[in-house]
Scaffold this motif. Structure first.
Motif, PDB file in Angstrom:
ATOM      1  N   SER A   9       0.835  -1.194   0.000  1.00 37.50           N
ATOM      2  CA  SER A   9       0.000   0.000   0.000  1.00 37.50           C
ATOM      3  C   SER A   9       0.868   1.242   0.000  1.00 37.50           C
ATOM      4  CB  SER A   9      -0.878   0.016   1.237  1.00 37.50           C
ATOM      5  OG  SER A   9      -1.629  -1.153   1.292  1.00 37.50           O
ATOM      6  N   MET A  76      -5.831   0.378  13.902  1.00 35.09           N
ATOM      7  CA  MET A  76      -6.069  -0.159  12.566  1.00 35.09           C
ATOM      8  C   MET A  76      -5.714   0.886  11.504  1.00 35.09           C
ATOM      9  SD  MET A  76      -9.616  -2.159  13.356  1.00 35.09           S
ATOM     10  CE  MET A  76      -9.675  -3.408  12.082  1.00 35.09           C
ATOM     11  N   ASN A  84     -11.486   8.654   0.759  1.00 28.40           N
ATOM     12  CA  ASN A  84     -12.474   7.816   0.067  1.00 28.40           C
ATOM     13  C   ASN A  84     -12.469   6.389   0.622  1.00 28.40           C
ATOM     14  OD1 ASN A  84     -10.049   7.100  -1.057  1.00 28.40           O
ATOM     15  ND2 ASN A  84     -10.684   7.341  -3.200  1.00 28.40           N
ATOM     16  N   MET A  93     -21.133   0.724   7.843  1.00 29.34           N
ATOM     17  CA  MET A  93     -21.375   0.418   9.260  1.00 29.34           C
ATOM     18  C   MET A  93     -22.238   1.489   9.907  1.00 29.34           C
ATOM     19  SD  MET A  93     -18.146  -1.356  10.888  1.00 29.34           S
ATOM     20  CE  MET A  93     -16.716  -1.821   9.965  1.00 29.34           C
TER      21      MET A  93
ATOM     22  N   LEU B  21      -7.915   3.406  -4.113  1.00 28.02           N
ATOM     23  CA  LEU B  21      -8.234   3.750  -2.733  1.00 28.02           C
ATOM     24  C   LEU B  21      -6.971   3.914  -1.881  1.00 28.02           C
ATOM     25  CD1 LEU B  21     -11.281   1.376  -2.212  1.00 28.02           C
ATOM     26  CD2 LEU B  21     -11.332   3.846  -2.469  1.00 28.02           C
ATOM     27  N   VAL B  23      -4.838   1.737  -1.061  1.00 26.95           N
ATOM     28  CA  VAL B  23      -4.411   0.548  -0.310  1.00 26.95           C
ATOM     29  C   VAL B  23      -4.264  -0.608  -1.288  1.00 26.95           C
ATOM     30  CG1 VAL B  23      -5.318   1.067   1.980  1.00 26.95           C
ATOM     31  CG2 VAL B  23      -6.810   0.087   0.278  1.00 26.95           C
ATOM     32  N   SER B  24      -3.431  -1.569  -0.928  1.00 30.28           N
ATOM     33  CA  SER B  24      -3.229  -2.709  -1.816  1.00 30.28           C
ATOM     34  C   SER B  24      -4.471  -3.591  -1.820  1.00 30.28           C
ATOM     35  CB  SER B  24      -2.030  -3.520  -1.346  1.00 30.28           C
ATOM     36  OG  SER B  24      -2.334  -4.140  -0.118  1.00 30.28           O
ATOM     37  N   LYS B  27      -4.975  -5.713   1.413  1.00 29.38           N
ATOM     38  CA  LYS B  27      -5.400  -4.954   2.588  1.00 29.38           C
ATOM     39  C   LYS B  27      -6.852  -4.509   2.440  1.00 29.38           C
ATOM     40  CE  LYS B  27      -3.518  -1.138   5.109  1.00 29.38           C
ATOM     41  NZ  LYS B  27      -2.427  -0.155   5.131  1.00 29.38           N
ATOM     42  N   GLN B  28      -7.186  -4.109   1.223  1.00 33.69           N
ATOM     43  CA  GLN B  28      -8.554  -3.672   0.960  1.00 33.69           C
ATOM     44  C   GLN B  28      -9.540  -4.806   1.212  1.00 33.69           C
ATOM     45  OE1 GLN B  28      -8.877  -1.771  -2.864  1.00 33.69           O
ATOM     46  NE2 GLN B  28     -11.083  -2.086  -2.919  1.00 33.69           N
ATOM     47  N   TRP B  31     -10.090  -5.479   4.815  1.00 34.40           N
ATOM     48  CA  TRP B  31     -11.037  -4.502   5.375  1.00 34.40           C
ATOM     49  C   TRP B  31     -12.474  -4.861   5.012  1.00 34.40           C
ATOM     50  CZ3 TRP B  31     -11.218  -1.135   9.071  1.00 34.40           C
ATOM     51  CH2 TRP B  31     -10.047  -0.508   9.524  1.00 34.40           C
ATOM     52  N   PHE B  32     -12.700  -5.274   3.769  1.00 32.62           N
ATOM     53  CA  PHE B  32     -14.071  -5.612   3.371  1.00 32.62           C
ATOM     54  C   PHE B  32     -14.556  -6.834   4.140  1.00 32.62           C
ATOM     55  CE2 PHE B  32     -13.786  -3.478  -1.055  1.00 32.62           C
ATOM     56  CZ  PHE B  32     -13.896  -2.251  -0.429  1.00 32.62           C
ATOM     57  N   LEU B  34     -13.593  -7.665   7.144  1.00 35.98           N
ATOM     58  CA  LEU B  34     -13.864  -7.227   8.505  1.00 35.98           C
ATOM     59  C   LEU B  34     -15.174  -6.449   8.581  1.00 35.98           C
ATOM     60  CD1 LEU B  34     -10.325  -6.128   9.713  1.00 35.98           C
ATOM     61  CD2 LEU B  34     -11.492  -8.304  10.046  1.00 35.98           C
ATOM     62  N   LEU B  35     -15.467  -5.704   7.527  1.00 34.91           N
ATOM     63  CA  LEU B  35     -16.733  -4.974   7.474  1.00 34.91           C
ATOM     64  C   LEU B  35     -17.907  -5.936   7.563  1.00 34.91           C
ATOM     65  CD1 LEU B  35     -18.431  -2.434   6.876  1.00 34.91           C
ATOM     66  CD2 LEU B  35     -17.945  -2.772   4.474  1.00 34.91           C
ATOM     67  N   ALA B  38     -18.088  -7.485  10.990  1.00 35.38           N
ATOM     68  CA  ALA B  38     -18.631  -6.546  11.971  1.00 35.38           C
ATOM     69  C   ALA B  38     -20.150  -6.550  11.910  1.00 35.38           C
ATOM     70  CB  ALA B  38     -18.097  -5.139  11.708  1.00 35.38           C
ATOM     71  N   LEU B  39     -20.693  -6.660  10.692  1.00 37.04           N
ATOM     72  CA  LEU B  39     -22.151  -6.699  10.565  1.00 37.04           C
ATOM     73  C   LEU B  39     -22.706  -7.985  11.171  1.00 37.04           C
ATOM     74  CD1 LEU B  39     -22.520  -5.175   7.001  1.00 37.04           C
ATOM     75  CD2 LEU B  39     -22.998  -4.078   9.179  1.00 37.04           C
ATOM     76  N   LEU B 285      -4.576  -6.149  11.142  1.00 34.91           N
ATOM     77  CA  LEU B 285      -5.942  -5.612  11.036  1.00 34.91           C
ATOM     78  C   LEU B 285      -6.939  -6.599  11.619  1.00 34.91           C
ATOM     79  CD1 LEU B 285      -6.107  -4.029   7.468  1.00 34.91           C
ATOM     80  CD2 LEU B 285      -6.236  -2.861   9.652  1.00 34.91           C
ATOM     81  N   HIS B 288      -6.654  -6.706  15.444  1.00 32.26           N
ATOM     82  CA  HIS B 288      -7.277  -5.556  16.104  1.00 32.26           C
ATOM     83  C   HIS B 288      -8.785  -5.663  16.058  1.00 32.26           C
ATOM     84  CE1 HIS B 288      -3.496  -3.798  16.616  1.00 32.26           C
ATOM     85  NE2 HIS B 288      -3.273  -3.535  15.348  1.00 32.26           N
ATOM     86  N   PHE B 289      -9.297  -6.234  14.969  1.00 34.06           N
ATOM     87  CA  PHE B 289     -10.739  -6.392  14.853  1.00 34.06           C
ATOM     88  C   PHE B 289     -11.270  -7.307  15.954  1.00 34.06           C
ATOM     89  CE2 PHE B 289     -14.345  -8.851  13.269  1.00 34.06           C
ATOM     90  CZ  PHE B 289     -15.258  -7.832  13.115  1.00 34.06           C
TER      91      PHE B 289
END
Lengths: 115, 304
Positions: A9, A76, A84, A93, B21, B23-24, B27-28, B31-32, B34-35, B38-39, B285, B288-289
């Motif tokens: 990144s 994090m 963005n 969320m 965005l 981010v690589s 990593k992206q 994050w998705f 984890l999103l 989280a839901l 990541l 931490h989540f």
């Protein structure tokens, strides 16, 4: 090879050194301690009802969200990403979780009606 | 490597290289993931909130449930779970330090901090096993009447009387688990005029001796908790406890496994060869989540 897809990144700098990590650690520690102390003594003055629950519970939820903010933003590293990307992650969320909570809280009020 | 590059040149697909965005890809996608995770967790916790609202009278109060602390006698509500929270926050801190060391290509630093993170993960899993053990074995004991409602035995003021106190007249040794039969408990209840029944929930409604006597005629003893019985109150509390902390514990376990895999890779020098330590960041990541979820579980199971 400029178009190699496996680039790491972009590097968005968080503060130099490690002092900020320990700062966040102290914040999380203090907030958790406050929560545990409040949870053990349960001061009468905070048991007043507000918004369908006690003030104490609202304090717990606010402190929890504060801790969540520090974990996501600092640990994090989300705070230092491009805006963005920050919105790509947080917006779903911020919309869906309150929406789910709202639906369950309002519709849940009917659960005891039809018994 | 050259093969890969040729393939991309001929392919009509976007070959990557630019990061819209910032981010690589890896990593992206972390994050998705984890999103969505989280839901899922928010769904579980909201569902628990709904049933807690519905069964307020019999929903257990956490400080009557989680009272033990290793090597300590007496009631110590919240302390053990506070320790678990502390362990998880600390292991999150060591994880950030590992990521930080990775940015500086400091292999020794990554080994040290990642190693400590793994140890923290094992401590947390051990603590959770200890807590499950005590939850499953039970503490005070209770009775269940015909419609599956749980009642604690109590004195007239609503202070809980444990089955051990009722049957043997002594508080019982810490860490020992006795099992009492329904006949024993009913007989002891007949003898002790000052004992009645109360709701396990927040309202703690205490019944009169007369009501309690009528209820005791068809009461069964319940000790401990599982998916179909729960001495602390409504059985759904136990179901949610096992499901949510179990699902979180599974996440912690997979996090420890991932940490061990990258730990081995760090030792083997994989990331030095690759030229960057981004893998530590991605697994970080996730770690931490896991801490983030625990912050919410801590609030909604133990505090609120």
């Amino acid at each position: 090879m400029s178009d190699h897809p496996k680039l790491p990144s972009e590097h968005h700098e968080s503060p130099e050194g490690t002092w900020w990590i320990w700062k966040v650690f102290i914040i999380l520690l203090v907030v958790t301690t406050v929560e545990v102390v409040l949870g053990i003594i349960k001061p009468e003055i905070l048991m007043v009802q507000l918004l369908g629950t006690s003030i104490l519970n609202i304090i717990f939820i606010v402190l929890t969200l504060l801790k969540a903010f520090y974990i996501v933003a600092e640990f994090m590293h989300l705070k230092y990403e491009r805006s963005n990307f920050i919105w790509t992650i947080t917006l779903p969320m911020l919309v869906l979780i309150p929406y789910l909570t709202f639906i369950v809280l309002t519709e849940g009020g009917y659960m005891n009606v039809f018994e | 490597m050259s093969n890969e590059a040729t393939l991309q040149k001929d392919s009509p697909l976007w070959g990557g290289g630019r990061q819209p965005l910032g981010v690589s890809y890896g990593k992206q996608m972390m994050w998705f993931f984890l999103l969505s995770d989280a839901l899922s967790f928010s769904g579980f916790l909201t569902a628990m909130g709904l049933y807690r609202f519905k069964y307020e009278d019999t929903w257990p109060v956490a400080e009557n449930v989680f009272t033990h602390f290793p090597f300590m006698h007496g009631d110590a509500p919240l302390l053990f779970v506070a320790l678990m929270t502390f362990i998880l926050i600390l292991s999150s801190v060591t994880m950030v330090l590992a990521v930080n060391a990775g940015h500086h290509m400091n292999r020794k630093g990554v080994i040290l901090w990642l190693g400590l993170t793994i140890i923290g993960g094992f401590f947390f899993l051990g603590s959770q096993a200890w807590e499950w053990y005590h939850f499953i074995n039970g503490d005070k004991g209770a009775v269940q009447v015909e419609d599956n409602t749980i009642y604690y035995l109590s004195d007239m003021e609503g202070n809980i009387v444990t089955l051990h106190e009722l049957v043997d007249g002594t508080p019982g040794e810490h860490g020992e688990h006795y099992h009492f039969t329904t006949e024993q408990v009913r007989a002891a209840f007949e003898r002790n005029e000052g004992v009645t029944l109360r709701n396990p929930g927040k309202t703690a409604t205490t019944f009169s001796r007369k009501e309690a006597e009528a209820m005791m005629t068809n009461a069964e003893v319940v000790q401990g908790a599982n998916l179909t019985e729960n001495e602390y109150g409504h059985v759904l509390f136990a179901d949610f406890f096992f499901f949510v902390t179990g699902f979180h514990g599974t996440h912690v376990f997979s996090g420890v496994v991932l940490n061990i895999i990258i730990f081995i890779n760090v030792i083997m020098g994989t990331y030095d060869k690759r030229g960057h330590y981004e893998m530590i960041e991605k697994v970080g990541l996730y770690w931490h989540f896991v801490d983030l979820v625990w912050v919410f579980v801590f609030t909604f199971f133990y505090l609120v």
